[in-house]
Design a protein around this motif. Structure first.
Motif, mmCIF file in Angstrom:
data_model
loop_
_atom_site.group_PDB
_atom_site.id
_atom_site.type_symbol
_atom_site.label_atom_id
_atom_site.label_comp_id
_atom_site.label_asym_id
_atom_site.label_seq_id
_atom_site.Cartn_x
_atom_site.Cartn_y
_atom_site.Cartn_z
ATOM 1 N N SER A 1 0.871 -1.179 0.000
ATOM 2 C CA SER A 1 0.000 0.000 0.000
ATOM 3 C C SER A 1 0.901 1.220 0.000
ATOM 4 O O SER A 1 1.010 1.941 0.988
ATOM 5 N N PRO A 2 1.569 1.464 -1.115
ATOM 6 C CA PRO A 2 2.674 2.430 -1.129
ATOM 7 C C PRO A 2 2.283 3.868 -0.893
ATOM 8 O O PRO A 2 3.115 4.684 -0.529
ATOM 9 N N ASP A 3 1.010 4.202 -1.105
ATOM 10 C CA ASP A 3 0.648 5.600 -0.897
ATOM 11 C C ASP A 3 0.223 5.872 0.538
ATOM 12 O O ASP A 3 -0.129 6.987 0.878
ATOM 13 N N THR A 4 0.258 4.858 1.376
ATOM 14 C CA THR A 4 -0.133 5.034 2.779
ATOM 15 C C THR A 4 1.117 5.155 3.631
ATOM 16 O O THR A 4 1.943 4.243 3.668
ATOM 17 N N GLN A 5 1.267 6.282 4.302
ATOM 18 C CA GLN A 5 2.413 6.513 5.160
ATOM 19 C C GLN A 5 1.948 6.619 6.607
ATOM 20 O O GLN A 5 0.936 7.241 6.907
ATOM 21 N N TYR A 6 2.722 6.006 7.485
ATOM 22 C CA TYR A 6 2.462 6.060 8.917
ATOM 23 C C TYR A 6 3.554 6.906 9.547
ATOM 24 O O TYR A 6 4.745 6.678 9.309
ATOM 25 N N PHE A 7 3.117 7.841 10.367
ATOM 26 C CA PHE A 7 4.050 8.818 10.917
ATOM 27 C C PHE A 7 4.439 8.480 12.354
ATOM 28 O O PHE A 7 3.630 7.974 13.135
ATOM 29 N N GLY A 8 5.683 8.801 12.676
ATOM 30 C CA GLY A 8 6.155 8.695 14.048
ATOM 31 C C GLY A 8 5.677 9.875 14.877
ATOM 32 O O GLY A 8 5.010 10.786 14.365
ATOM 33 N N PRO A 9 6.062 9.922 16.163
ATOM 34 C CA PRO A 9 5.572 10.961 17.069
ATOM 35 C C PRO A 9 6.291 12.297 16.939
ATOM 36 O O PRO A 9 5.835 13.294 17.492
ATOM 37 N N GLY A 10 7.391 12.337 16.208
ATOM 38 C CA GLY A 10 8.080 13.604 15.986
ATOM 39 C C GLY A 10 9.212 13.872 16.957
ATOM 40 O O GLY A 10 9.246 13.350 18.075
ATOM 41 N N CYS B 1 -4.370 18.070 4.133
ATOM 42 C CA CYS B 1 -4.591 17.304 2.912
ATOM 43 C C CYS B 1 -3.234 17.043 2.272
ATOM 44 O O CYS B 1 -2.278 17.804 2.475
ATOM 45 N N ALA B 2 -3.151 15.960 1.537
ATOM 46 C CA ALA B 2 -1.899 15.594 0.871
ATOM 47 C C ALA B 2 -2.216 15.005 -0.495
ATOM 48 O O ALA B 2 -3.021 14.071 -0.607
ATOM 49 N N GLY B 3 -1.587 15.561 -1.516
ATOM 50 C CA GLY B 3 -1.729 15.027 -2.866
ATOM 51 C C GLY B 3 -0.689 13.934 -3.082
ATOM 52 O O GLY B 3 0.462 14.067 -2.663
ATOM 53 N N VAL B 4 -1.103 12.858 -3.712
ATOM 54 C CA VAL B 4 -0.232 11.698 -3.905
ATOM 55 C C VAL B 4 0.126 11.565 -5.378
ATOM 56 O O VAL B 4 -0.753 11.607 -6.246
ATOM 57 N N LYS B 5 1.432 11.431 -5.631
ATOM 58 C CA LYS B 5 1.887 11.188 -7.004
ATOM 59 C C LYS B 5 2.884 10.042 -7.006
ATOM 60 O O LYS B 5 3.721 9.940 -6.113
ATOM 61 N N ASN B 6 2.809 9.218 -8.031
ATOM 62 C CA ASN B 6 3.755 8.130 -8.175
ATOM 63 C C ASN B 6 5.050 8.688 -8.733
ATOM 64 O O ASN B 6 5.048 9.337 -9.776
ATOM 65 N N SER B 7 6.156 8.435 -8.019
ATOM 66 C CA SER B 7 7.448 8.968 -8.467
ATOM 67 C C SER B 7 8.346 7.886 -9.050
ATOM 68 O O SER B 7 9.553 8.050 -9.167
ATOM 69 N N GLY B 8 7.721 6.779 -9.431
ATOM 70 C CA GLY B 8 8.502 5.708 -10.064
ATOM 71 C C GLY B 8 8.367 4.403 -9.311
ATOM 72 O O GLY B 8 8.527 4.362 -8.098
ATOM 73 N N GLY B 9 8.083 3.333 -10.009
ATOM 74 C CA GLY B 9 7.929 2.033 -9.370
ATOM 75 C C GLY B 9 6.781 2.068 -8.375
ATOM 76 O O GLY B 9 5.698 2.542 -8.678
ATOM 77 N N SER B 10 7.064 1.583 -7.166
ATOM 78 C CA SER B 10 6.026 1.619 -6.137
ATOM 79 C C SER B 10 6.307 2.701 -5.119
ATOM 80 O O SER B 10 5.850 2.635 -3.977
ATOM 81 N N ASN B 11 7.078 3.719 -5.524
ATOM 82 C CA ASN B 11 7.378 4.819 -4.619
ATOM 83 C C ASN B 11 6.429 5.980 -4.876
ATOM 84 O O ASN B 11 6.304 6.463 -5.996
ATOM 85 N N TYR B 12 5.732 6.409 -3.823
ATOM 86 C CA TYR B 12 4.792 7.509 -3.936
ATOM 87 C C TYR B 12 5.269 8.666 -3.080
ATOM 88 O O TYR B 12 5.776 8.488 -1.990
ATOM 89 N N LYS B 13 5.073 9.883 -3.591
ATOM 90 C CA LYS B 13 5.436 11.065 -2.820
ATOM 91 C C LYS B 13 4.174 11.845 -2.483
ATOM 92 O O LYS B 13 3.241 11.933 -3.278
ATOM 93 N N LEU B 14 4.184 12.386 -1.274
ATOM 94 C CA LEU B 14 3.070 13.199 -0.808
ATOM 95 C C LEU B 14 3.454 14.666 -0.799
ATOM 96 O O LEU B 14 4.550 15.018 -0.364
ATOM 97 N N THR B 15 2.542 15.493 -1.272
ATOM 98 C CA THR B 15 2.693 16.941 -1.163
ATOM 99 C C THR B 15 1.599 17.435 -0.241
ATOM 100 O O THR B 15 0.417 17.246 -0.534
ATOM 101 N N PHE B 16 1.997 18.050 0.873
ATOM 102 C CA PHE B 16 1.039 18.441 1.892
ATOM 103 C C PHE B 16 0.605 19.892 1.742
ATOM 104 O O PHE B 16 1.399 20.761 1.375
#
Lengths: 113, 114
Positions: free
Chosen positions: A98-107, B89-104
């Motif tokens: 689920s590559p677009d799902t990121q889990y964040f640490g506490p900072g 909110c965060a926009g999601v874009k695929n930056s290659g392969g299975s790597n996604y980058k978020l823009t907040f």
């Protein structure tokens, strides 16, 4: 909650000193990210890693370096801290499934005097 | 650099009121995410919207993705003090392969007063 810890949680340091922040995960996730959060700027990506020893720059990488020698650890180093690097630093992890799902640490709240 | 504009930046309302937060961009994203962040903690993912025009509901929260996949909104019905927090909110874009980058986006700080 995803198993992500950051250390230290708070640090005060002087301008010009080196600082290393650690992110540790127990999820065996492939991707790890370092962000900084500042008022008026939101969260901005500093560096990220897509595997052991594989790292790349993000949006605001100047003045920062990273290393990942093990899957579970991602280190962020400020070689010579400046006051502009005062910020809250967040680590995040993501996995291939689920590559677009990121889990964040506490900072980590870093203050550079 | 893609920009995500969030509005309003601050919102203070009374318990029971409804509110809408907007997230707009000139860029197309593969998906858009909403996070909620409480003081001293990291952001927590609330929802991901993927299809243009998609609407998702999470109890009293309704999320909508614009038809062109450039904008999104978060609507809260009958807000409660427990909804207080920073919404990102965060926009999601695929930056290659299975790597996604978020823009907040910069976030909307919501305060719900009892």
């Amino acid at each position: 909650d995803a198993g992500i810890t950051q250390s230290p949680r708070h640090k005060v340091t002087e301008t010009g000193t080196p600082v290393t922040l650690r992110c540790h995960q127990t999820e065996n996730h492939r991707y790890m990210y370092w962000y900084r959060q500042d008022p008026g700027h939101g969260l901005r990506l500093i560096h990220y890693s897509y595997g052991v020893k594989d790292t790349d720059k993000g949006e605001v990488s100047d003045g920062y370096s990273v290393s990942r020698s093990k899957t579970e650890d991602f280190l962020l180093t400020l070689e010579s801290a400046t006051s502009s690097q005062t910020s809250v630093y967040f680590c995040a992890i993501g996995n291939t499934g689920s590559p677009d799902t990121q889990y964040f640490g506490p900072g980590t709240r870093l203050t550079v005097l | 650099t893609q920009l995500l504009e969030q509005s309003p930046q601050f919102l203070s309302i009374q318990e029971g009121e409804n509110l809408t937060v907007y997230c707009n961009s000139s860029s197309v994203f593969s998906s858009l995410q909403w996070y909620r962040q409480e003081p001293g903690e990291g952001p927590v993912l609330l929802v991901t919207v993927v299809t243009g025009g998609e609407v998702k509901k999470l109890k009293r929260l309704t999320f909508q993705f614009g038809d062109a996949r450039k904008d999104s909104s978060l609507h809260i019905t009958a807000a409660q003090p427990g909804d207080t927090g920073l919404y990102l909110c965060a926009g999601v874009k695929n930056s290659g392969g299975s790597n996604y980058k978020l823009t907040f986006g910069k976030g909307t700080l919501l305060t719900v007063n009892p």
